[in-house]
Write a protein that holds these residues in place. Structure first.
Motif, mmCIF file in Angstrom:
data_model
loop_
_atom_site.group_PDB
_atom_site.id
_atom_site.type_symbol
_atom_site.label_atom_id
_atom_site.label_comp_id
_atom_site.label_asym_id
_atom_site.label_seq_id
_atom_site.Cartn_x
_atom_site.Cartn_y
_atom_site.Cartn_z
ATOM 1 N N LYS D 341 -12.994 36.850 -28.517
ATOM 2 C CA LYS D 341 -12.541 36.121 -29.692
ATOM 3 C C LYS D 341 -11.124 35.615 -29.433
ATOM 4 O O LYS D 341 -10.242 36.392 -29.063
ATOM 5 C CB LYS D 341 -12.542 37.056 -30.884
ATOM 6 C CG LYS D 341 -12.460 36.357 -32.213
ATOM 7 C CD LYS D 341 -12.859 37.343 -33.300
ATOM 8 C CE LYS D 341 -12.691 36.755 -34.683
ATOM 9 N NZ LYS D 341 -13.165 37.679 -35.710
ATOM 10 N N SER D 346 -2.815 27.370 -37.287
ATOM 11 C CA SER D 346 -2.727 25.909 -37.383
ATOM 12 C C SER D 346 -1.357 25.423 -37.814
ATOM 13 O O SER D 346 -1.192 24.243 -38.065
ATOM 14 C CB SER D 346 -3.775 25.406 -38.362
ATOM 15 O OG SER D 346 -3.575 26.028 -39.605
ATOM 16 N N PRO D 352 -5.165 24.650 -32.495
ATOM 17 C CA PRO D 352 -6.628 24.695 -32.604
ATOM 18 C C PRO D 352 -7.304 23.715 -31.647
ATOM 19 O O PRO D 352 -8.381 23.992 -31.126
ATOM 20 C CB PRO D 352 -6.885 24.295 -34.059
ATOM 21 C CG PRO D 352 -5.629 24.607 -34.783
ATOM 22 C CD PRO D 352 -4.520 24.386 -33.790
ATOM 23 N N VAL D 353 -6.650 22.594 -31.410
ATOM 24 C CA VAL D 353 -7.222 21.594 -30.505
ATOM 25 C C VAL D 353 -7.268 22.154 -29.087
ATOM 26 O O VAL D 353 -8.298 22.078 -28.405
ATOM 27 C CB VAL D 353 -6.383 20.297 -30.550
ATOM 28 C CG1 VAL D 353 -7.018 19.230 -29.684
ATOM 29 C CG2 VAL D 353 -6.227 19.817 -31.973
ATOM 30 N N LEU D 354 -6.153 22.736 -28.648
ATOM 31 C CA LEU D 354 -6.131 23.341 -27.316
ATOM 32 C C LEU D 354 -7.139 24.480 -27.231
ATOM 33 O O LEU D 354 -7.839 24.638 -26.219
ATOM 34 C CB LEU D 354 -4.726 23.877 -27.008
ATOM 35 C CG LEU D 354 -3.669 22.809 -26.722
ATOM 36 C CD1 LEU D 354 -2.294 23.441 -26.612
ATOM 37 C CD2 LEU D 354 -4.002 22.043 -25.453
ATOM 38 N N THR D 356 -9.929 24.751 -28.729
ATOM 39 C CA THR D 356 -11.264 24.178 -28.580
ATOM 40 C C THR D 356 -11.505 23.747 -27.135
ATOM 41 O O THR D 356 -12.596 23.936 -26.577
ATOM 42 C CB THR D 356 -11.416 22.981 -29.526
ATOM 43 O OG1 THR D 356 -11.011 23.379 -30.828
ATOM 44 C CG2 THR D 356 -12.838 22.491 -29.565
ATOM 45 N N ALA D 357 -10.479 23.159 -26.536
ATOM 46 C CA ALA D 357 -10.621 22.729 -25.140
ATOM 47 C C ALA D 357 -10.764 23.945 -24.222
ATOM 48 O O ALA D 357 -11.610 23.973 -23.327
ATOM 49 C CB ALA D 357 -9.418 21.887 -24.729
ATOM 50 N N GLN D 359 -11.890 26.821 -25.001
ATOM 51 C CA GLN D 359 -13.221 27.368 -25.248
ATOM 52 C C GLN D 359 -14.253 26.695 -24.339
ATOM 53 O O GLN D 359 -15.065 27.363 -23.686
ATOM 54 C CB GLN D 359 -13.562 27.112 -26.718
ATOM 55 C CG GLN D 359 -14.921 27.561 -27.157
ATOM 56 C CD GLN D 359 -15.153 27.171 -28.612
ATOM 57 O OE1 GLN D 359 -14.839 26.039 -29.029
ATOM 58 N NE2 GLN D 359 -15.670 28.088 -29.389
ATOM 59 N N ALA D 360 -14.197 25.359 -24.277
ATOM 60 C CA ALA D 360 -15.169 24.634 -23.450
ATOM 61 C C ALA D 360 -14.940 24.912 -21.969
ATOM 62 O O ALA D 360 -15.890 25.034 -21.188
ATOM 63 C CB ALA D 360 -15.065 23.134 -23.732
ATOM 64 N N GLU D 364 -17.427 27.137 -18.953
ATOM 65 C CA GLU D 364 -17.950 26.657 -17.677
ATOM 66 C C GLU D 364 -17.972 27.737 -16.604
ATOM 67 O O GLU D 364 -18.713 27.619 -15.636
ATOM 68 C CB GLU D 364 -17.130 25.457 -17.187
ATOM 69 C CG GLU D 364 -17.456 24.190 -17.952
ATOM 70 C CD GLU D 364 -16.698 22.987 -17.426
ATOM 71 O OE1 GLU D 364 -16.921 22.623 -16.253
ATOM 72 O OE2 GLU D 364 -15.860 22.448 -18.169
ATOM 73 N N GLU D 370 -15.132 32.691 -28.880
ATOM 74 C CA GLU D 370 -15.245 32.302 -30.284
ATOM 75 C C GLU D 370 -13.830 32.027 -30.784
ATOM 76 O O GLU D 370 -12.954 32.880 -30.675
ATOM 77 C CB GLU D 370 -15.878 33.436 -31.089
ATOM 78 C CG GLU D 370 -16.147 33.069 -32.523
ATOM 79 C CD GLU D 370 -16.412 34.288 -33.396
ATOM 80 O OE1 GLU D 370 -16.335 34.140 -34.618
ATOM 81 O OE2 GLU D 370 -16.652 35.375 -32.847
ATOM 82 N N VAL D 371 -13.617 30.816 -31.285
ATOM 83 C CA VAL D 371 -12.278 30.456 -31.744
ATOM 84 C C VAL D 371 -12.149 30.794 -33.224
ATOM 85 O O VAL D 371 -12.969 30.375 -34.033
ATOM 86 C CB VAL D 371 -12.015 28.953 -31.537
ATOM 87 C CG1 VAL D 371 -10.665 28.570 -32.136
ATOM 88 C CG2 VAL D 371 -12.058 28.619 -30.056
ATOM 89 N N ALA D 372 -11.123 31.557 -33.582
ATOM 90 C CA ALA D 372 -10.837 31.831 -34.982
ATOM 91 C C ALA D 372 -9.462 31.279 -35.303
ATOM 92 O O ALA D 372 -8.473 31.685 -34.712
ATOM 93 C CB ALA D 372 -10.884 33.325 -35.245
ATOM 94 N N VAL D 373 -9.443 30.321 -36.224
ATOM 95 C CA VAL D 373 -8.158 29.755 -36.623
ATOM 96 C C VAL D 373 -7.733 30.494 -37.883
ATOM 97 O O VAL D 373 -8.398 30.407 -38.908
ATOM 98 C CB VAL D 373 -8.279 28.246 -36.902
ATOM 99 C CG1 VAL D 373 -6.918 27.683 -37.290
ATOM 100 C CG2 VAL D 373 -8.827 27.533 -35.682
ATOM 101 N N GLU D 378 -1.856 37.326 -38.192
ATOM 102 C CA GLU D 378 -2.987 38.122 -37.717
ATOM 103 C C GLU D 378 -2.812 38.513 -36.259
ATOM 104 O O GLU D 378 -3.317 39.547 -35.812
ATOM 105 C CB GLU D 378 -4.296 37.346 -37.905
ATOM 106 C CG GLU D 378 -4.743 37.366 -39.362
ATOM 107 C CD GLU D 378 -5.819 36.349 -39.653
ATOM 108 O OE1 GLU D 378 -6.622 36.054 -38.739
ATOM 109 O OE2 GLU D 378 -5.851 35.837 -40.787
#
Lengths: 483, 284, 317, 500
Positions: D341, D346, D352-354, D356-357, D359-360, D364, D370-373, D378
């Motif tokens: 996780k 934000s 969050p954008v980074l 997501t990247a 994560q992808a 590979e 799993e991204v939690a914003v 926290e």
């Protein structure tokens, strides 16, 4: 040339269907013309054709000539819509059906009369106000005793139906329309109110005005006098002087129409004899509404096959009493005792306004199918019943709004009879029907009582009808009760 | 008494007038509505199957590719296929919106009918409850429900529904009260039909057109609500494609690729338009 | 005399609602904010000092300062008691009295709400005209426009307006506050969403009025054109529209949250979201309470307006 | 109350010559520890020391300082003739009281081993428990700004900001706006621009539009996407500077997933730093090949080559560590999938954008992320509870212009909220200890490089990208300076270009 309205070969179509067939009539000043007929006879369409307010999709053919004094006659059907509408109020005044719905709920009656003077005739506010008060005075709408708020400053919801009708007449007066078109002016009014409206209409017609009244009410037609036209199925059957028509109708239907007046019904052979049997008993019933006592300590016994009428002026609690006996409303005091084995399903009711007793979005067939699924009668049973009630099975495919009130009330009767009721409450069930339909329904009911021992509870304000039908009469008055 | 059996012009006049009085939603508008719905829902249902591209597959060096290339509708700032993301997003969004709307409509309408039917203290209590909830900011309710299980869909829908049901409650209560006073309801009861029948056969069909119109607006409100929540980072989690959060994700690129931001909105627009056209756009 | 007692009932009803709202808000905020996952002391510290200076140490000192380690019931009792005395306490984040903060924010929010309400009224004539010719092109067009406006999130709408009015036309400042020019864009953003609703409601109301017996009769009386619509259309159509304004008020209060942050406008919605995120319970309570009471007040005004427009409501009900 | 609120919010019109500054930071309160950075950047309040653009500590309210032989007693000579905005003269007593308050508060001074702070004549004396060489840098932090006694209420809470800077507050609308006018009696002489305002605008899109419309003269923290568009605008001047701030992935090295250094290295190799820098951050220069950015002087190793993305090597390292690809492509070890996780927040919109990247990219090599914003707090609370797996955040090494303070906090023996977790290195600890004592730059450098190397090899955190500050300024302004330490906006050096 004096004031007149001449209808020549008027036909009204909806697409290919011919709704009104080739009607010719002439209205002259001083002679009220009344079109008499059942609902769906096309009489209202004639009036709307004169007014120029036919619903979309209906077309009028023929000619309607309006002759105003000192002006060349104009053919109304050929005028463009804008010019026809310019005649509204100023020349053509329409008295609406059920005026309590047709008055603006958010304005006082004085304002609504005043605006006619101000907006239509262009008077100043002060003049318009004075004239409006005069108009209201003329239709006997003024305060006999000082009341708060004064009648003129009341809103429509604070007035009775008869008062609303007189306000509508005052508005017609205000605009000065020389042609007065009255659309079922007594619909929903009791006898006393009907008479006062008739008197008012006659007063209006006495001057230099044309009066065309549409009604199924024989009493009203009689009171208005003048000329009566009888319509049926889109045809004008005959046009005769009122006296002549009422005494010697030429057309078969006219005769039936006249004979259908409760006052002329053959005296019914009482089929019921007091056998001592008992279906339902009301003991010491009392009901209060809005702090007012409708009735108190009322005793009542209903026997199989007996026709009991509850009668009295409007607002006296007739319907309330009927509903209490059926168990639809609780009594404030006293009790209703049913004979053993009498189930709720065996108590049925017919309503005053037949369309409101059917779900508007279900065809009659759907309604009967649901009923069949619930109670499981046979198709045969229904077919026999419909035939007995004079209803063609093809009518079942229609929505309730698409058949006439008389037919619909018989459908309601059919629906109730399928449950084999032992007590039927007919709540002003024929007051909105034309006399022929009324007679049909009432005779059917009378026969059913005789044949099947059905007890009938008849709520009606029509004394003549009550007199012909009832074995027992409960008469309610404004205060207390006489049995 | 022997009455003649007739189908006279009398009844024809009634039929003709009934026909004229009933407002007919125009035929072409309804057809257009169904057509649109077919296209939009087809895209949402079949799109993810038919489009082979992976909606989450990034290619940072091919970011913001223009229309018409390999990916048809170009790529988003991560180089993901817009077409694939729109299809997956539409599927999820419409599903969430449908779920939310159902969660709002079912209790809203049932409680509304119960309130109108039973009246008395129960109605008073329900109305008071609805008033209370209206007086609370919807966003607070949504945030509170979501906070218990961040990133999950059901609380998200539940939170939105919690704010949306009140409208359905109010409308169905008001309209049911009018309908329930009609004599035909009493007549139906006397004919031995139970509440279930009255609800199913009489009340719901009468309420349906209004509810459909309201519900179509509620669906768009739900999707837009999710996007608003995404804007404050409590909506759907990345990389899930969802129309509302896609709008938020694409918003910073509005100057470079304005069409990208508008595409998800366009889908929402078409869906609501289709539903409105079908319901005839009549509220009252 | 009849009327005054009726007014009494209305006022009493709304007053009761206000009290209930207060109680509910007080309890709900407290209960939920405390049962939410996440450590309030941590959240408050992050809200106060920002992520850069946020540390475990900072959070522990916040916990001690605010007495967050006390038993919940004790904290709850204290919260309600204070509420009953109209004492909303101090913000946990800024440390300033809530009332002081609310006064500033409420002022800005009220201006924004007022401006957007006024601008949104433009939807009503459009709806009336559309309803007067139901099914016409204006009706269809305004319907599509209404759906379109509702299919865009408010922040996208706001950005589009900023781009149009500030960059392309150069008429209005894009964001900020302090002058009426600053007010226009955020108000317009909210107003468009509202107008979309009020346009549809007034269209339906007008279409219904036009089919009513009294409208037909007024035509038959000889009234025409604008006079007819003005005298018998507007007032009657206004009844459902005004009743709907109460519902709109909710939308207004909701929409404010997003619009305020994109336009850097210091309103109450903005404050509420920040307070929720930072677990600033007194501030959440203060903002939600204000919004709730505002809602009650708006509804009271709407009740009054309805009674004024529709004389029937004075008697029945 | 309603009416009062309604009319109280109508404000006076602003003059045309006002300098409008826009930044993303909201003022959460009036306390120095909360919003002090806005007051110091807008030059309302001042600290004893400041830093130049290389991070060297320079005088501000203190003109000179010396430390005793044993390194435990510091003496600061205060500037003469300084007075607060209300006319009160600045005295050593006031400064001592202010710093004592700061030491007890939530600011950075808490980390300094202070024994006593007191005034001695016109001098301020700080006695330490132990040697702490970077002290002057700590006195440049905004939480140590000096306010006049009249700023406080009777209860000792700050109610208004009365300080010594070249600008003084006219109105303050928390949390968004400051309106300032020139302090005519500033010790530094007369400044060119007579009034200024600061508006906090949270949305980056809005900030860019404000620059474009001319509504704002100086806009800080532009979004990466906005920079290109704004730099084409002839009315604007844009500047991007790299900050001593790094976006990094924090890993729980104490957990089974990340305790193996090969796994951490594999993660680092799986990241496409260049791709993220170009596509998301729009700036090739910020791809981080080490934790310390070029803005951190000697800490940064300019010899290091960029870290290329090497998926094969990453997979090989993971395989060595015992991770095998499962049927669904997700790595498995002992039947446990490599699921993790990633927590981020934000407040900084690019995170969050980074995430997501990332994560992808990790997907590979078979790592399911799993991204939690959520909320930034926290990360701290999950660190405390030991349940954190992976977090993405930006860490500022120049909260104090000397990174040592931050490093001590983050990479001490116990790790830190915003640094190592479940990881410690003895050699690095000793280097950190020595740096607290040594003041000579030449002797510091090898220690700094040693720390850098350790972090580079051990990867307790994985650097992703350095942070940058993008600024847009109106071309009508002259003398714009962007301070990578974000201590000041240097309003005093600004002037309007001569009237057109």
């Amino acid at each position: 040339m004096s004031l007149s309205l001449r209808i020549e070969h008027l036909s009204i179509r909806a697409g290919l269907t011919l709704l009104v067939r080739d009607i010719s009539l002439t209205l002259t000043a001083g002679t009220p013309l009344t079109l008499l007929g059942e609902s769906g006879s096309g009489k209202s369409l004639v009036m709307h054709a004169i007014m120029g307010s036919l619903p979309d999709g209906l077309q009028a053919h023929g000619q309607i000539w309006l002759q105003l004094p000192g002006q060349p006659a104009q053919e109304l059907l050929r005028l463009p819509a804008a010019q026809r509408q310019a005649l509204w109020g100023r020349t053509l005044a329409l008295l609406p059906q059920e005026p309590w719905l047709a008055l603006d709920p958010t304005m006082t009656v004085r304002q609504q009369v005043q605006e006619v003077h101000q907006q239509v005739r262009g008077l100043s506010a002060a003049q318009a106000r004075q004239q409006a008060l005069d108009n209201l005075q003329n239709v006997a709408l003024h305060d006999a005793v000082v009341s708060q708020p004064p009648v003129a400053e009341r809103y429509p919801f604070q007035l009775s139906g008869g008062m609303c009708q007189r306000v509508a007449i005052a508005m017609a007066d205000a605009a000065g329309g020389q042609v007065l078109l009255a659309d079922e002016p007594t619909k929903g009014l009791d006898e006393a109110l009907r008479d006062s409206v008739a008197q008012q209409l006659l007063r209006e017609a006495a001057g230099q005005r044309l009066l065309l009244t549409i009604t199924h009410d024989l009493q009203l037609a009689q009171q208005l006098g003048g000329v009566i036209g009888v319509m049926r199925g889109g045809e004008l059957l005959e046009v005769t002087q009122a006296q002549q028509l009422l005494q010697q109708p030429r057309h078969d239907y006219s005769r039936r129409l006249l004979q259908a007046d409760p006052g002329r019904w053959p005296v019914r052979q009482p089929s019921w004899t007091d056998t001592g049997g008992q279906l339902l008993e009301g003991r010491g019933l009392s009901k209060y509404m809005g702090g007012r006592c409708l009735f108190s300590g009322l005793h009542l016994r209903l026997q199989p096959g007996q026709i009991t009428a509850i009668t009295g002026p409007s607002g006296c609690g007739k319907t309330t009493l009927g509903n209490i006996l059926l168990g639809l409303l609780p009594a404030d005091q006293g009790q209703v005792i049913r004979t053993s084995g009498l189930t709720s399903l065996q108590l049925q009711k017919l309503y005053q306004d037949p369309p409101s007793a059917f779900a508007p979005h279900l065809t009659l067939a759907q309604g009967f199918n649901d009923l069949q699924r619930r109670h499981g009668f046979s198709d045969k049973e229904l077919a026999v019943l419909l035939e007995r009630l004079g209803l063609h099975p093809s009518l079942l495919q229609r929505l309730p709004a698409a058949i006439s009130g008389g037919e619909l009330q018989r459908m309601a009767l059919a629906r109730a009879l399928l449950l084999k009721p032992r007590l039927l409450l007919a709540d002003e069930a024929t007051s909105r029907l034309d006399p022929v339909s009324q007679q049909q329904v009432m005779l059917l009911l009378g026969d059913l009582c005789a044949e099947q021992g059905l007890a009938l509870l008849l709520v009606s304000h029509d004394q003549a009808l009550v007199a012909r039908m009832a074995d027992q009469v409960v008469s309610l008055e404004a205060h207390g009760v006489t049995a | 008494m022997n009455s003649t059996v007739v189908t006279s012009p009398t009844t024809d006049i009634h039929a003709a007038l009934a026909q004229a009085a009933r407002p007919q939603p125009s035929r072409w508008a309804q057809r257009l509505g169904w057509g649109l719905l077919l296209v939009v829902s087809g895209f949402a249902l079949l799109g993810p199957w038919l489009i082979s591209a992976d909606p989450d597959r990034q290619d940072l060096l091919n970011a913001l590719a223009p229309f018409g290339g390999h990916d048809w509708l170009g790529t988003d700032p991560y180089g993901r296929s817009m077409l694939a993301r729109l299809a997956h997003g539409a599927q999820l969004s419409f599903l969430l919106a449908l779920l939310t709307t159902l969660m709002a409509v079912v209790p809203g309408v049932l409680l509304g009918i119960v309130a109108a039917w039973r009246g008395g203290w129960l109605e008073k209590a329900l109305v008071a409850l609805a008033d209370m909830i209206m007086a609370l900011p919807g966003l607070l309710l949504v945030l509170l429900v979501i906070a218990f299980a961040p990133g999950h869909f059901i609380p998200l829908c539940l939170g939105l529904a919690l704010a949306l049901w009140v409208e359905f409650f109010r409308i169905s209560r008001a309209r049911s009260a009018v309908i329930l006073q009609q004599p035909y309801i009493e007549a139906t009861r006397m004919l031995g039909f139970g509440p279930g029948y009255i609800l199913r056969r009489l009340l719901l069909p009468a309420l349906a057109p209004t509810l459909l119109t309201l519900a179509s607006f509620a669906m768009s409100t739900a999707i837009i609500g999710i996007s608003t929540l995404s804007a404050i980072s409590v909506g759907v989690r990345p990389p899930t494609a969802e129309l509302g959060s896609m709008i938020v994700e694409l918003l910073p690129y509005y100057a470079e690729a304005p069409a990208l931001v508008l595409l998800p909105s366009l889908l929402i627009f078409l869906l609501v338009l289709a539903l409105q056209l079908i319901s005839g756009g009549r509220k009252s | 005399m009849l009327r005054s007692s009726l007014w009494g009932t209305v006022l009493l009803g709304r007053a009761l609602q206000a009290v209930l709202v207060s109680l509910l808000v007080g309890s709900l905020c407290f209960a939920l904010m405390h049962s939410l996952p996440g450590d309030p002391a941590m959240r408050i510290a992050a809200g106060r000092y920002g992520p850069d200076a946020m540390s475990l140490q900072a959070a522990e000192s916040v916990r001690q300062e605010l007495g967050l380690e006390q038993p919940l019931l004790q904290q709850y009792g204290r919260a309600l008691w204070q509420l009953a005395q109209f004492d909303l306490g101090h913000s946990l984040v800024t440390g300033r009295p809530i009332l002081e903060e609310l006064q500033v924010q409420l002022g800005h929010s009220l201006w924004l709400a007022l401006a957007s309400l006024l601008l949104s009224l433009l939807g009503i004539p459009l709806g009336i005209i559309a309803g007067a010719r139901a099914g016409g092109w204006l009706d269809r067009g305004s319907q599509a426009l209404a759906i379109g406006v509702r299919a865009l999130p408010p922040f996208v709408l706001g950005l589009l307006l900023m781009w149009l009015f500030s960059i392309q036309l150069g008429w209005l400042p894009p964001a900020g506050f302090g002058s009426w020019q600053h007010l226009l864009l955020p108000a317009l953003t909210l107003a468009l969403g509202l107008a979309a609703l009020s346009c549809r409601v007034s269209r339906d109301a007008m279409a219904e009025v036009q089919q009513s017996a009294y409208f037909t009769f007024a035509r038959h009386k000889g009234l025409r054109g604008l006079t007819l619509i003005q005298r018998h259309g507007l007032r009657n159509a206004a009844i459902p529209v005004v009743a709907y304004l109460g519902v709109q008020a909710v939308y207004l209060i909701e929409g404010v949250v997003v619009v305020e942050s994109i336009f850097a406008y210091p309103g109450i919605g903005h404050a509420m979201v920040h307070a929720i995120i930072a677990r600033d319970v007194p501030m959440v309570q203060g903002t939600v309470l204000t919004l709730g009471l505002l809602f009650v007040l708006i509804n009271l005004l709407i009740d009054a307006a309805c009674r004024w427009i529709d004389p029937r409501q004075g008697g029945t009900r | 109350m309603l009416a009062a609120a309604l009319f109280g919010s109508m404000l006076t019109p602003v003059s045309a010559r006002t300098l409008n500054v826009v930044g993303p930071w909201e003022m959460t309160g009036v306390e120095a520890s909360q919003s002090g950075y806005v007051f110091t950047r807008m030059q309302v309040a001042e600290t004893l020391t400041a830093a130049d653009s290389q991070g060297h500590i320079v005088p501000q309210l203190a003109t000179a300082w010396q430390v005793s032989e044993d390194g435990l007693r510091w003496q600061f000579q205060l500037r003469e003739g300084v007075s607060f905005h209300d006319g009160t003269p600045l005295t050593a007593d006031i400064v001592a009281a202010e710093l004592q308050r700061a030491h007890q508060g939530a600011g950075v001074l808490k980390q300094v081993p202070v024994k006593a702070i007191r005034a001695e004549g016109s001098q301020l004396v700080i006695e330490l428990e132990r040697v702490f060489a970077p002290l002057p840098a700590f006195l440049a932090n905004y939480s140590t700004l000096i306010l006049a006694p009249s700023s406080y209420t009777a209860e000792g809470k700050v109610s208004q900001i009365i300080a010594t800077g070249p600008y003084q507050i006219q109105t303050m609308t928390l949390p968004l706006k400051l309106e300032l006018k020139r302090n005519e009696h500033w010790w530094g002489g007369k400044v060119a621009i007579d009034s200024a305002s600061y508006l906090a605008v949270g949305k980056g899109e809005t900030r860019a539009l404000m620059a474009q419309s001319g509504e704002a003269d100086l806009v800080f923290s532009l979004l990466p996407v906005s920079v290109a568009a704004l730099s084409r605008d002839p009315r604007l001047h844009t500047e991007v500077v790299t900050l001593p701030r790094t976006r990094m992935l924090k890993l729980n090295a104490g957990s089974a997933l990340f305790s193996d250094v090969r796994v951490r290295q594999a993660l680092s190799l799986a990241l496409d730093r260049q791709g993220m820098a170009r596509a998301i951050l729009r700036n090739d220069k910020v791809a981080a090949n080490q934790l310390f950015s070029p803005a951190m002087g000697a800490w940064h190793d300019s010899q290091l080559a960029p870290i290329p993305r090497d998926l094969d090597k990453a997979r090989a390292l993971l395989a060595e560590a015992g991770w095998q690809a499962g049927a669904d492509g997700i790595l498995q070890k002992d039947g446990q999938p490599f699921q993790v996780k990633l927590l981020t927040y934000s407040n900084l919109p690019e995170l969050p954008v980074l995430a997501t990247a990332i994560q992808a990219q990790l997907r590979e090599v078979g790592i399911a992320v799993e991204v939690a914003v959520g909320n930034s707090s926290e990360i701290v609370s999950q660190h405390r509870d030991g349940v954190l797996q992976m977090a993405l955040f930006a860490r500022n090494f120049s909260l104090v212009p000397n990174p040592l303070g931050t490093l001590l906090q983050d990479y001490g023996p116990e790790g830190g909220d915003w640094g190592a977790m479940g990881w410690s290195d003895a050699q690095m600890q000793s280097s950190l200890q020595q740096l607290q004592v040594i003041t000579d730059a030449a002797r510091q450098a090898p220690l700094q490089q040693q720390i850098n190397q350790t972090l580079q090899q051990q990867l307790p955190v994985i650097p992703v990208a350095w942070s940058e500050l993008a600024v847009a300024a109106s071309r009508q302004l002259e003398g714009v300076q962007v301070d990578p330490y974000e201590l000041s906006y240097h309003l005093t050096s600004l002037r309007w270009k001569s009237e057109e």
